[in-house]
Design a protein around this motif. Structure first.
Motif, PDB file in Angstrom:
ATOM      1  N   LYS A  77       0.843  -1.173   0.000  1.00 43.76           N
ATOM      2  CA  LYS A  77       0.000   0.000   0.000  1.00 43.76           C
ATOM      3  C   LYS A  77       0.886   1.232   0.000  1.00 43.76           C
ATOM      4  O   LYS A  77       2.041   1.208   0.416  1.00 43.76           O
ATOM      5  N   ASN A  78       0.300   2.318  -0.465  1.00 46.62           N
ATOM      6  CA  ASN A  78       1.045   3.559  -0.644  1.00 46.62           C
ATOM      7  C   ASN A  78       2.078   3.430  -1.743  1.00 46.62           C
ATOM      8  O   ASN A  78       3.127   4.081  -1.700  1.00 46.62           O
ATOM      9  N   THR A  79       1.816   2.571  -2.696  1.00 45.84           N
ATOM     10  CA  THR A  79       2.694   2.419  -3.842  1.00 45.84           C
ATOM     11  C   THR A  79       1.925   2.715  -5.115  1.00 45.84           C
ATOM     12  O   THR A  79       0.818   2.240  -5.312  1.00 45.84           O
ATOM     13  N   LEU A  80       2.536   3.513  -5.952  1.00 50.68           N
ATOM     14  CA  LEU A  80       1.985   3.843  -7.259  1.00 50.68           C
ATOM     15  C   LEU A  80       2.771   3.075  -8.308  1.00 50.68           C
ATOM     16  O   LEU A  80       3.995   2.951  -8.197  1.00 50.68           O
ATOM     17  N   TYR A  81       2.077   2.545  -9.305  1.00 48.96           N
ATOM     18  CA  TYR A  81       2.729   1.782 -10.360  1.00 48.96           C
ATOM     19  C   TYR A  81       2.486   2.420 -11.719  1.00 48.96           C
ATOM     20  O   TYR A  81       1.480   3.100 -11.945  1.00 48.96           O
ATOM     21  N   LEU A  82       3.398   2.174 -12.617  1.00 46.88           N
ATOM     22  CA  LEU A  82       3.186   2.499 -14.022  1.00 46.88           C
ATOM     23  C   LEU A  82       3.634   1.285 -14.824  1.00 46.88           C
ATOM     24  O   LEU A  82       4.809   0.925 -14.788  1.00 46.88           O
ATOM     25  N   LEU A  83       2.685   0.653 -15.501  1.00 46.03           N
ATOM     26  CA  LEU A  83       2.992  -0.497 -16.341  1.00 46.03           C
ATOM     27  C   LEU A  83       3.216   0.006 -17.753  1.00 46.03           C
ATOM     28  O   LEU A  83       2.337   0.649 -18.334  1.00 46.03           O
ATOM     29  N   LEU A  84       4.390  -0.287 -18.303  1.00 45.43           N
ATOM     30  CA  LEU A  84       4.757   0.192 -19.624  1.00 45.43           C
ATOM     31  C   LEU A  84       4.856  -1.001 -20.564  1.00 45.43           C
ATOM     32  O   LEU A  84       5.724  -1.861 -20.399  1.00 45.43           O
TER      33      LEU A  84
END
Length: 124
Positions: A77-84
């Motif tokens: 939690k408190n993690t942001l992701y960006l899937l590329l």
């Protein structure tokens, strides 16, 4: 003051994939990813609000996905992701995580935006 630490960058071939992570000390109302190529201005890539609303740059729509870990039992939690996905050479650059407070109602107050240090993505 929220603290942001990005990770997950690297070098990949065109068509490859990466997953970037942004560990935040806490989640602000608006979280997002930006990138900056050498000699270019920093540009927005994707944002996500606390209510789940997302926006994407036209150049990445259909290829990138922004997501936020959630749930009380989620260890990340408190993690942001960006899937590329389906990366292109023009996606190369340093990717930064950013966090804004809410500008009521439902806007993002960029006046005290907090930035992470960034993570490098190179696509060849």
């Amino acid at each position: 003051q929220v603290q942001l630490v990005e990770s997950g960058g690297g070098s990949v071939e065109a068509g490859g994939s990466l997953r970037l992570s942004c560990a935040a000390s806490y989640i602000r109302y608006c979280m997002g990813w930006f990138r900056q190529a050498p000699g270019a201005e920093r540009e927005g890539v994707a944002t996500i609000r606390l209510d789940g609303y997302t926006t994407y740059a036209e150049s990445v729509k259909g290829r990138f996905t922004v997501a936020r870990a959630g749930g009380k039992n989620d260890n990340a939690k408190n993690t942001l992701y960006l899937l590329l996905n389906n990366l292109k050479p023009e996606d190369s650059g340093r990717y930064y995580c950013a966090a804004d407070r809410e500008l009521w109602p439902s806007g993002c107050d960029t006046s005290d935006r907090v930035w992470g240090q960034g993570t490098q993505v190179t696509v060849s």
